[in-house]
Write an enzyme that holds these catalytic residues in place. Structure first.
Site, short mmCIF file in Angstrom:
data_model
loop_
_atom_site.label_atom_id
_atom_site.label_comp_id
_atom_site.label_asym_id
_atom_site.label_seq_id
_atom_site.Cartn_x
_atom_site.Cartn_y
_atom_site.Cartn_z
N GLU A 172 -6.64 -5.09 3.81
CA GLU A 172 -6.74 -6.45 3.10
C GLU A 172 -7.81 -6.29 1.84
O GLU A 172 -8.47 -7.16 1.46
CB GLU A 172 -6.95 -7.64 3.68
CG GLU A 172 -5.83 -7.96 4.56
CD GLU A 172 -4.67 -8.50 3.94
OE1 GLU A 172 -4.83 -9.02 2.76
OE2 GLU A 172 -3.72 -8.42 4.23
N ARG A 202 -29.56 -9.86 33.81
CA ARG A 202 -29.84 -8.48 34.19
C ARG A 202 -31.28 -8.29 34.12
O ARG A 202 -32.17 -8.66 33.25
CB ARG A 202 -29.15 -7.61 33.13
CG ARG A 202 -29.56 -6.18 33.05
CD ARG A 202 -28.89 -5.46 34.30
NE ARG A 202 -29.25 -3.78 34.44
CZ ARG A 202 -28.64 -3.25 35.25
NH1 ARG A 202 -28.06 -3.79 36.42
NH2 ARG A 202 -28.93 -1.95 35.18
N THR A 235 0.72 -1.11 -0.09
CA THR A 235 0.28 0.03 -0.16
C THR A 235 0.76 1.10 -0.16
O THR A 235 1.82 1.30 0.89
CB THR A 235 -1.23 -0.09 1.25
OG1 THR A 235 -1.63 -1.16 1.16
CG2 THR A 235 -1.86 1.29 1.24
N GLY A 290 -24.53 0.87 30.14
CA GLY A 290 -23.38 1.61 30.48
C GLY A 290 -22.50 0.44 30.83
O GLY A 290 -21.06 0.75 30.50
#
Length: 722
Positions: free
Chosen positions: A464, A351, A178, A441
């Protein structure tokens, strides 16, 4: 091992991770995926977690297990909070750990103590992402790019000279392709390698700032050598991009050699354990024999020769040998999606939030329909992407082992990798973000890894091969196959195909498969879609969309090659968006087909039922996402389109009891997930809180809620008035 898990409605049941007794198959109707498994009416299917886990490990299960064992070692784990300098030093030391534990040599030649195991090498390599994405990518630079370039583009002399040092890490190296001015457009790179016949040397030169090699892993600090891609010029002729081995630094002082310079890219948005940097060359001379000359050579007199006459075909053949980077990124992205979903789904089963169906107990998050939607649809996509990756890995191994290594096989591999890598890497980012939000959070805390993994995975969508550019390559292949099919077909037949709504049409894994034979098919997608939940209905809708999109663009671009260059480019640009959309639809169909094929290998009836629900969720989600297309093109009626969401919601309810089993089958332990919210700590907190309030209520000393007191007062007042 047995654990107690929450189930819908707050119930609890024992889940034995070693496997379960599946439901009874009542012999449902046959389908292309084999018998449609079912269970006795009223009985709940159960997932055989152990058996499903084995299937997900795939053909190279041993390589995955070995790599997961290493990835579970704290010595390889990412340490959050390090400076980028400290992180780089840690990751380089971890490369030495991989060498010492025989984790990097699978793909190299047996005569150099490798194993010639290309599929196993990639399967093991991609699992390292669970330890630290920086480690996975830096290892990929060293052995998957630098080492592979020498192995696949060089000859035996090059192998003997450099591969032992590359394999042992005595020669840390770079893959210098690159440039600042050219990323995805490799053919246009500006670095030159001009042959000087008088000295039998190549002169490597970056003629201007935009030609500097950029974003190069190992370039800033560690790289002693590099495979440099440059335009090969000899006898006044540019023969296109070739690869050259160039020594970069003095191995003792680590200083750049004369004529070579560079810069540190510094702190990045993620992957800061890798020392990315820039390289430039000022007329640096290297021996003629440093040309990696498997596909192109220059004699002592400057004469160029190649076993591949066509410059274009030669270029794509050379780049095709390096496709394993895209293959491994596809697999690593799937692995990260699994890690994120395992953490988020475990947390969501523990939760609790808001009193909806009880005055005393709050609801488990995973019982909310919206929560199921956001996680289960991505779970289904992850399974689809995983099964598709296994097919890609098999294709890769077939080509590189020589089992199936024709030009067509290599083109198919290139196209398949270019189709799947964009979808899986985009999906990983989307999944990480959605899981982060689904965990509130807590998901934002670095200790739970979701935010950190998302930062590290961000660049996977552009290196890539930029995802959008890769999909354009896929689209061009689809157009080429479409044109080939109808090259000798008259316009009347072509027109009938364009407006047809054929059922039973199959798409080749990398292109259109003999579609002309279906032109006369009298079936209709509308008929097939009467039962959207049926496999054939989904296949018909997904396949028809791809074929129609390709044929529409093909018709619009017909004759573009005969136009002047400027007008042809403008016409192509007018339809670029449709082309890329068609390629993405094609890649999604590949994933759906891979999921459907995987169902054939599921022997346990209960597991097959649950996986079929999950496959249907994936297929219907694709249809729902593109409902506007199906409506505008008359593929679904308005009434039928309204049922898609209802079908999806019913599937969510069915999948809910099996969510933990489906993520447990991924096979990742706490040492891989390493998320505090996935350890059961939330369950402990919730149970403590519920016990506290139960005891308070039982004691009779609980304070009275003001709203309750007001209601009592109002009732008493009404009683006095009456």
């Amino acid at each position: 091992m047995t654990e107690v898990v929450d189930r819908p409605g707050g119930g609890r049941t024992a889940n034995t991770k070693a496997g379960k007794t599946a439901g009874t198959n009542t012999g449902a109707k046959e389908s292309p995926a084999g018998p449609r498994a079912s269970v006795q009416p009223g009985a709940q299917p159960a997932v055989d977690v152990a058996a499903l886990g084995e299937q997900l490990l795939g053909k190279w299960a041993d390589a995955r297990r070995h790599s997961r064992a290493l990835a579970g070692d704290p010595a390889l784990h990412k340490t959050e909070g390090l400076t980028h300098t400290e992180h780089r030093a840690r990751v380089f030391g971890q490369l030495e750990y991989l060498v010492d534990h025989n984790a990097v040599h699978r793909a190299f030649p047996a005569e150099l103590n490798g194993a010639d195991d290309h599929g196993g090498n990639v399967a093991g390599f991609e699992e390292l992402v669970t330890a630290d994405p920086s480690l996975q990518i830096k290892a990929g630079v060293q052995w998957g790019l630098f080492g592979s370039a020498v192995m696949h583009l060089g000859t035996e002399d090059h192998h003997a000279k450099w591969l032992p040092g590359i394999m042992s890490l005595a020669i840390p190296g770079c893959f210098a392709m690159t440039e600042t001015g050219h990323g995805s457009d490799v053919a246009s790179i500006a670095t030159t390698a001009t042959f000087d016949a008088a000295t039998e040397e190549f002169v490597i030169h970056t003629p201007f700032r935009a030609a500097w090699k950029d974003y190069i892993g190992n370039a800033a600090i560690d790289g002693l050598g590099a495979v440099v891609f440059a335009q090969l010029v000899t006898q006044g002729v540019n023969h296109g991009v070739h690869a050259f081995y160039v020594d970069l630094r003095d191995p003792d002082t680590k200083e750049f050699l004369p004529g070579i310079g560079g810069e540190d890219d510094g702190v990045k948005g993620g992957l800061n354990g890798i020392d990315n940097g820039r390289l430039h060359f000022d007329n640096v001379r290297i021996p003629r024999t440093n040309l990696l000359n498997r596909y192109g050579d220059v004699g002592a007199d400057g004469t160029y020769s190649s076993p591949i006459a066509s410059p274009g075909r030669r270029f794509f053949t050379m780049l095709g040998t390096l496709v394993q980077g895209r293959v491994s990124l596809d697999g690593a992205a799937v692995a990260v999606s699994k890690i994120a979903l395992a953490a988020a789904i475990r947390y969501a089963t523990e939760r609790r939030q808001f009193n909806a169906s009880s005055h005393t107990d709050e609801e488990v998050l995973l019982d909310y329909q919206r929560h199921q939607r956001r996680l289960f649809t991505r779970l289904a996509t992850t399974y689809a992407a995983g099964f598709a990756h296994e097919q890609l890995l098999q294709k890769f191994d077939d080509v590189f082992s020589g089992a199936h290594d024709t030009d067509e096989d290599r083109q198919d591999l290139e196209t398949l990798a270019a189709a799947l890598k964009p979808l899986s890497t985009w999906h990983a980012l989307d999944t990480l973000q959605e899981c982060r939000e689904a965990c509130g959070g807590a998901g934002f805390l670095i200790e739970n890894r979701l935010a950190s993994l998302r930062a590290d995975m961000d660049v996977y969508v552009t290196f890539e091969g930029d995802n959008t550019v890769l999909l354009q390559l896929v689209a061009k292949r689809l157009l080429a196959d479409y044109a080939k099919e109808f090259r000798n077909v008259d316009f009347g037949v072509l027109a009938r195909y364009v407006v047809s709504q054929a059922t039973g049409v199959a798409i080749h894994r990398t292109g259109l498969r003999q579609v002309a034979q279906f032109v006369a098919d009298t079936g209709s997608v509308q008929k097939a879609a009467i039962a959207l939940r049926d496999e054939e209905g989904q296949r018909a809708l997904l396949t028809d969309r791809v074929q129609t999109m390709v044929s529409d663009v093909g018709a619009a671009l017909k004759g573009a090659g005969k136009l002047p260059l400027e007008k042809g480019a403008a016409l192509f640009n007018q339809h670029q968006n449709e082309l890329i959309d068609a390629a993405q639809a094609h890649a999604e169909l590949l994933q759906w087909e891979a999921f459907t094929e995987a169902l054939r290998n599921v022997s346990d009836p209960g597991t097959k039922v649950v996986l079929t629900w999950l496959r249907d969720l994936f297929g219907l989600s694709l249809i729902e996402k593109n409902l506007s297309w199906y409506l505008m093109n008359g593929r679904l009626s308005m009434q039928r389109a309204r049922t898609v969401g209802d079908y999806i919601n019913r599937l969510l309810v069915k999948i809910r009891p099996h969510a933990l089993d489906l993520v447990d089958a991924f096979g990742y332990g706490d040492e891989h997930i390493r998320s505090a919210i996935a350890t059961g700590a939330e369950r402990t907190r919730q149970d403590e809180a519920r016990a506290y309030y139960r005891a308070q209520r039982a004691s009779g000393t609980a304070p009275v809620d003001e709203k309750v007191l007001l209601a009592r007062t109002a009732n008493a007042a009404r009683g006095r008035r009456n």
